[in-house]
Design a protein around this motif. Structure first.
Motif, PDB file in Angstrom:
ATOM      1  N   THR A 111       1.097  -7.917 -38.580  1.00 30.43           N
ATOM      2  CA  THR A 111      -0.203  -7.567 -38.904  1.00 30.43           C
ATOM      3  C   THR A 111      -0.387  -5.976 -39.098  1.00 30.43           C
ATOM      4  OG1 THR A 111      -2.257  -7.599 -38.393  1.00 30.43           O
ATOM      5  CG2 THR A 111      -1.028  -7.158 -36.454  1.00 30.43           C
ATOM      6  N   ALA A 112      -1.367  -5.304 -39.145  1.00 30.96           N
ATOM      7  CA  ALA A 112      -1.513  -3.717 -39.337  1.00 30.96           C
ATOM      8  C   ALA A 112      -1.440  -3.241 -37.716  1.00 30.96           C
ATOM      9  CB  ALA A 112      -2.749  -3.282 -39.863  1.00 30.96           C
ATOM     10  N   HIS A 113      -0.881  -2.219 -37.560  1.00 32.05           N
ATOM     11  CA  HIS A 113      -0.999  -1.333 -36.371  1.00 32.05           C
ATOM     12  C   HIS A 113      -1.125   0.269 -36.510  1.00 32.05           C
ATOM     13  CE1 HIS A 113       1.169  -4.879 -34.442  1.00 32.05           C
ATOM     14  NE2 HIS A 113       1.828  -4.928 -35.597  1.00 32.05           N
ATOM     15  N   LEU A 114      -1.624   0.859 -35.465  1.00 33.78           N
ATOM     16  CA  LEU A 114      -1.970   2.209 -35.547  1.00 33.78           C
ATOM     17  C   LEU A 114      -0.981   2.927 -34.352  1.00 33.78           C
ATOM     18  CD1 LEU A 114      -5.409   4.060 -35.730  1.00 33.78           C
ATOM     19  CD2 LEU A 114      -4.004   4.723 -34.077  1.00 33.78           C
ATOM     20  N   PHE A 115       0.003   3.984 -34.862  1.00 34.52           N
ATOM     21  CA  PHE A 115       0.512   4.773 -33.904  1.00 34.52           C
ATOM     22  C   PHE A 115      -0.026   6.353 -34.347  1.00 34.52           C
ATOM     23  CE2 PHE A 115       2.891   0.977 -35.228  1.00 34.52           C
ATOM     24  CZ  PHE A 115       3.614   0.482 -34.204  1.00 34.52           C
ATOM     25  N   GLN A 116      -0.116   6.917 -32.988  1.00 32.73           N
ATOM     26  CA  GLN A 116      -0.455   8.166 -33.492  1.00 32.73           C
ATOM     27  C   GLN A 116       0.325   9.169 -32.424  1.00 32.73           C
ATOM     28  OE1 GLN A 116      -4.599   9.100 -31.751  1.00 32.73           O
ATOM     29  NE2 GLN A 116      -4.993   9.315 -33.961  1.00 32.73           N
ATOM     30  N   LYS A 117       0.485  10.224 -32.626  1.00 32.01           N
ATOM     31  CA  LYS A 117       1.253  11.331 -31.920  1.00 32.01           C
ATOM     32  C   LYS A 117       0.422  11.388 -30.662  1.00 32.01           C
ATOM     33  CE  LYS A 117       3.176  16.382 -31.937  1.00 32.01           C
ATOM     34  NZ  LYS A 117       4.319  15.727 -31.399  1.00 32.01           N
ATOM     35  N   ARG A 118       1.033  11.549 -29.374  1.00 30.00           N
ATOM     36  CA  ARG A 118       0.501  11.742 -28.092  1.00 30.00           C
ATOM     37  C   ARG A 118       0.337  13.190 -27.868  1.00 30.00           C
ATOM     38  NH1 ARG A 118       2.694  10.037 -21.941  1.00 30.00           N
ATOM     39  NH2 ARG A 118       0.544  10.920 -21.107  1.00 30.00           N
ATOM     40  N   VAL A 119      -0.895  13.612 -27.523  1.00 25.46           N
ATOM     41  CA  VAL A 119      -1.317  14.787 -27.272  1.00 25.46           C
ATOM     42  C   VAL A 119      -1.279  15.175 -25.948  1.00 25.46           C
ATOM     43  CG1 VAL A 119      -3.201  16.710 -27.424  1.00 25.46           C
ATOM     44  CG2 VAL A 119      -3.017  15.161 -29.178  1.00 25.46           C
ATOM     45  N   LEU A 120      -0.369  16.035 -25.514  1.00 27.08           N
ATOM     46  CA  LEU A 120      -0.367  16.465 -24.069  1.00 27.08           C
ATOM     47  C   LEU A 120      -1.639  16.795 -23.494  1.00 27.08           C
ATOM     48  CD1 LEU A 120       3.166  17.761 -23.772  1.00 27.08           C
ATOM     49  CD2 LEU A 120       2.605  15.489 -23.330  1.00 27.08           C
ATOM     50  N   LYS A 121      -2.190  16.258 -22.733  1.00 26.03           N
ATOM     51  CA  LYS A 121      -3.567  16.658 -22.657  1.00 26.03           C
ATOM     52  C   LYS A 121      -3.951  17.048 -21.060  1.00 26.03           C
ATOM     53  CE  LYS A 121      -5.384  12.068 -21.275  1.00 26.03           C
ATOM     54  NZ  LYS A 121      -6.291  10.893 -21.610  1.00 26.03           N
ATOM     55  N   THR A 122      -4.893  18.003 -21.004  1.00 27.08           N
ATOM     56  CA  THR A 122      -5.507  18.363 -19.574  1.00 27.08           C
ATOM     57  C   THR A 122      -6.687  17.552 -19.097  1.00 27.08           C
ATOM     58  OG1 THR A 122      -6.832  20.063 -20.614  1.00 27.08           O
ATOM     59  CG2 THR A 122      -4.363  20.570 -19.876  1.00 27.08           C
ATOM     60  N   ALA A 123      -7.511  17.000 -20.054  1.00 26.79           N
ATOM     61  CA  ALA A 123      -8.820  16.507 -19.910  1.00 26.79           C
ATOM     62  C   ALA A 123      -9.054  15.521 -21.117  1.00 26.79           C
ATOM     63  CB  ALA A 123      -9.777  17.141 -19.473  1.00 26.79           C
ATOM     64  N   ASP A 124     -10.158  14.713 -20.945  1.00 27.46           N
ATOM     65  CA  ASP A 124     -10.770  14.016 -22.222  1.00 27.46           C
ATOM     66  C   ASP A 124     -12.264  14.690 -22.358  1.00 27.46           C
ATOM     67  OD1 ASP A 124      -8.822  11.767 -22.870  1.00 27.46           O
ATOM     68  OD2 ASP A 124      -8.846  11.924 -20.923  1.00 27.46           O
ATOM     69  N   VAL A 125     -12.816  14.302 -23.377  1.00 24.62           N
ATOM     70  CA  VAL A 125     -14.032  14.889 -23.502  1.00 24.62           C
ATOM     71  C   VAL A 125     -14.886  13.577 -24.166  1.00 24.62           C
ATOM     72  CG1 VAL A 125     -15.853  16.296 -24.664  1.00 24.62           C
ATOM     73  CG2 VAL A 125     -13.925  17.320 -23.550  1.00 24.62           C
ATOM     74  N   ARG A 126     -16.221  13.246 -23.577  1.00 23.54           N
ATOM     75  CA  ARG A 126     -17.118  12.254 -24.422  1.00 23.54           C
ATOM     76  C   ARG A 126     -18.068  13.055 -24.916  1.00 23.54           C
ATOM     77  NH1 ARG A 126     -18.897   6.860 -24.742  1.00 23.54           N
ATOM     78  NH2 ARG A 126     -16.482   6.498 -25.164  1.00 23.54           N
ATOM     79  N   VAL A 127     -18.226  13.145 -26.155  1.00 25.00           N
ATOM     80  CA  VAL A 127     -19.627  13.815 -26.729  1.00 25.00           C
ATOM     81  C   VAL A 127     -20.312  12.804 -27.301  1.00 25.00           C
ATOM     82  CG1 VAL A 127     -20.322  15.381 -28.490  1.00 25.00           C
ATOM     83  CG2 VAL A 127     -18.047  15.715 -27.208  1.00 25.00           C
TER      84      VAL A 127
END
Length: 315
Positions: A200-216
């Motif tokens: 089936t279809a899959h989504l792969f994404q480069k991982r960002v080295l994060k310090t936090a998340d933001v919900r807007v």
């Protein structure tokens, strides 16, 4: 007919977020008709006529009736799906399609109605590839992303990008030992990719080295940004480990948010970003029907007021 025009709330029986919105509207003297499209036709009926003057008619529940020509706003949350369990399989399939295109088409065609959001626009915006492409056009930073069913392409992408995460393209109900679960975001290595990717279809994404998340959360023209701190790759997997702080968006993000919503014809959106070590915000996704009220209880941000204002059309 006189009196204030009602707000139509379309959602399932259990929806605590809709409950607080309805209480707020009632406190303002705004009438509300709540319905679940999944109750059709057992305890929900529709009568709609297309005339030279446009659409007219009504929808009725056991306790309320709404004049279709007088609906001021429709708040589309999370209705259950149409179901005809007492029909034979082929008849049930036919009945479901007639209900979807009949009742669904009527609710999508209300004259002079503010939609939060319009169900057709929600459907368009729920496709992640479309959302990511629109995010690039709106001016957001978007991590390199691959959608594929080709194992070789997936392995090559992972080797090229280094650290990569897998994300489901959509999260349907997935039962594990009878318990509803979701497929979590997870890091994946090239040697973990096998021929099952071709299924089936899959989504792969480069991982960002994060310090936090933001919900807007964008409600009409109002923008509410909440920084979410945790040590989790996917913060949705354990809410007990999260801390919340209201923040202001970086320059350019507010205008990009509105461009994104305009692209899909939305007036509400729950955006997820991750923040890297240089305080750069990376767009991950926008949920056109995302949850938001728990953030008000955690931060005190006046999101309920903003949504009720939008539905009442006072701002």
């Amino acid at each position: 007919m006189t009196g204030p025009r009602p707000v139509l709330v379309v959602t399932s029986l259990y929806d605590p977020t809709a409950d607080v919105v309805i209480r707020e509207l009632h406190g303002r003297g705004v009438p509300v008709v709540r319905l679940d499209s999944g109750d059709f036709p057992a305890s929900l009926s529709v009568e709609a006529e297309i005339t030279e003057q446009g659409l007219r008619g009504r929808v009725s529940t056991p306790s309320r009736t709404a004049d279709l020509s007088r609906i001021r706003a429709l708040y589309y949350r999370r209705p259950s799906g149409f179901s005809f369990p007492h029909h034979a399989e082929q008849d049930a399939r036919f009945a479901v399609t007639q209900a979807r295109y009949g009742l669904g088409g009527v609710l999508a065609s209300l004259p002079g109605c503010v939609y939060v959001n319009h169900p057709h626009r929600i459907g368009d915006a729920e496709f992640k590839p479309s959302g990511l492409a629109a995010a690039v056009q709106a001016g957001f930073d978007v991590p390199p992303t691959l959608i594929t069913s080709d194992p070789d392409a997936a392995r090559a992408f992972i080797r090229r990008q280094g650290s990569v995460v897998y994300k489901p393209l959509h999260n349907p109900v997935y039962l594990v030992d009878g318990v509803s679960s979701v497929v979590a975001v997870a890091e994946v290595a090239a040697d973990e990719i096998d021929e099952r990717v071709a299924g089936t279809a899959h989504l792969f994404q480069k991982r960002v080295l994060k310090t936090a998340d933001v919900r807007v959360t964008v409600i009409g023209s109002r923008v509410f940004c909440v920084r979410i701190d945790s040590d989790l790759l996917d913060w949705r997997t354990d809410y007990s480990r999260l801390t919340y702080t209201p923040v202001e968006p970086p320059p350019g993000v507010r205008s990009a948010l509105l461009r994104y919503l305009h692209h899909f014809g939305l007036v509400f959106g729950a955006f997820d970003f991750c923040v890297d070590q240089e305080d750069r915000w990376w767009f991950l996704e926008c949920n056109p029907g995302g949850q938001w009220y728990w953030l008000q209880t955690e931060t005190g941000l006046p999101m309920l007021t903003a949504l009720a204002d939008l539905l009442e059309r006072t701002s």
